[in-house]
Design a protein around this motif. Sequence first.
Motif: not given
Lengths: 608, 137
Positions: A409, A413, B18-19, B22-23
């Motif tokens: 992931m 990013f 966090f991911g 962010k998404m």
Amino acid sequence: MKAVERVDQFYLLKQLPKATALLCKKGVLLDASSSWLDIFGLPPQNPDHQTMVFQLYPNASDLKKRLKENKPFTLGHKVTKNNGTCHYKSYFAPWFDEKENVIGTIIQTDDVTSEVEKEQQTAWLQHILETKVEVSKTGWWEFEIATKQLTWCKETKRIHQVPDCFEPTTMEAIEFFKPGYSQNKVSMLFHKAIENHQSYDTNLIIITFNGEERWVRVTGKPHIENGSTTKIFGTIRDIHDEVMAENKVKEHQQLLSTLVDSLPLNVYVKDLESRKVLINKGESHYINKSKEEIIGKNDFDIYNEDTAKISREEDIQVMKHLTPIIGKETAITHNGKTTHFLTSKIPYFDLDGKVCGLIGMSLDISSIKKKECELRDLIKITSMQNQKLIGFAHIVSHNLRSHSANFSMLLEFLKSESDPKERERIVQMLSQASDNLLETLGNLNQVVDVNTKTSVTKKQLFLKHNIVKVLQNFSAFLDKNDSHVINQVAEDIKVDCVPAYLESIVLNLISNAVKYRSPDRKPLIIINAVKSKEGVLLSISDNGLGIDLEKYGDKIFGMYKTFHNREDSKGFGLYLVKNQIEAMGGSITVQSEVDKGTTFNVYFNEES
Amino acid sequence: MKKVSCIFIVDDDPITVFGIKKMLKSVTNCDDVQIFQNGKEAFDALLERHESNKTIPDVIFLDINMPIMDGWDFLDELIALDLKEHIIINMITSSIDPLDHQKWSNFKDKCPYILNFKNKPIFKIEATDLGSMDMAS
């Protein structure tokens, strides 16, 4: 002849002590002694009453003819009177006058009744003896010392298979015995009978006239007169068939007892009262008593009440309903040891076909049973390890996967991110993820080590001493948290344990007790240990937060399972401890009450 | 941009949080995104909002393996609460254990809300993960 002379002459005759009679040539009784007349029951003779002699000897039909021959002869005869029959012997002799002319016959008669009776008795005895010999097949022999004359009876000759005319010498008789033991023995016995007046009775082998070897029973008995042996009388009986039959029976018995004794089974025969009447070596060895001690005893005398009761019920079933028990699995406790048997009991019938007991056979299958148990245990262990392996594979896949997913992931990013600040943040995250992965790998490696290094050497460790060592290394942490530890473990308790594991176990459990302290209480940790037959039980109790075991009971020892919101909770310590204990053959359990405290019980298995 | 009033992220892994955050930025501009370390914290917050008539989250991102209260227990509690509002729950897990998938399938049947199952890694949050407009498809 003048009448007076005649009377005188005959008067003399009358008085003769021996029964005497005078006959004329025609056979007419002229006169006789009174005793003679008495024999025949005749009155005194006179011319008016004349007796023909022939009617007095009715059985001697040729008497007239014989009298005419004018030669002396004798005649046996008997006279039956009221008081029985008397036997007589009459002597007939010609009667001469002065000129040697025959003028008649003189008869003298003797009573021979007693001699005849004796003869008859002897004949009867002879008959009895012969019958006896015939029936018992026992021959007799007789040896006259003075004449060195040896006599064999017919049966004795028949036994030796010699013709009736055979008359043996002593040497010949002895040589009939088989050279070697039999011949030597009979010589010796014969000698002793003569010299020492000793009787004998023994079984020996003869070789018959036809060359046949046969067993005989010979006896000898000296006849002593005036202190010295005059005669030896003995018997001989052919016992060959009996000896052979007996030997055959003995051989059968020998075969049977060898067979029964050598069987890898406990064999016994019981009578209707369940008393043991025959047992083999195996049974005697199992009961641990001699055959003599066991014979005649029943199961109540040998085993405990319960065992004996079951056995007796089986016996009754077999003997009453004649239904055999075949291959029944039984467990019998005797002398404190339990043995597993495959038992068979079958009814035992006598020669008339009536049940007279039972034959029992027990095969000791304890070792097979033990192997079966071991196998079952092994399967259990294997399936447990399999289960553990599946669990571990799951943990590995899940935990490693979560890190790799994070990498993927974050890298994704990074690819599309243009903002340098944001990129830096992502890189930071990546390095965090990398650290996490390393830590996880380190943990997993530890677990694999514990579970695979089966060869790790266990040592006898003093439990208290090792706990104290951990507490010393840990004292700063304990002091910081204001914890109080009470170590109640006895000095002499030892555990068989891998040193590093023991340290890890104690460290983890104590640090958990401090970590999950109650905010309302100062941590108090009590360590205790109990030694029992199964091993040592170490318990570590705290007064901390406790845990709702109803909710989390199955998860508490799981990997990465945490139950309190703490930064330093990783959910790995208890998982590792459990693995370490189980690798050493022990186990761990937990008791807990929310807001009261928790107790961990660690069992160190003594055996493995 | 999809308008979502409130989102709960329930996960103890900061990187995943966090991911997701962010998404989310690229598909919605939600002002009320709440982060929880475990199911208990999230449920307590939800309950508080429900009782004080505040906004209930439209979307919940839910991890399965968490301390104290895991994703499944959270779902149990949530279903028991029997809320009238529409909620979309996205279960996010690295687990590829078929048992977890089976469990999700069972929950899906008894859960009155939309229950999605997403395996990590995730690279993008679809609009459908945030709204019910494509429910029929």
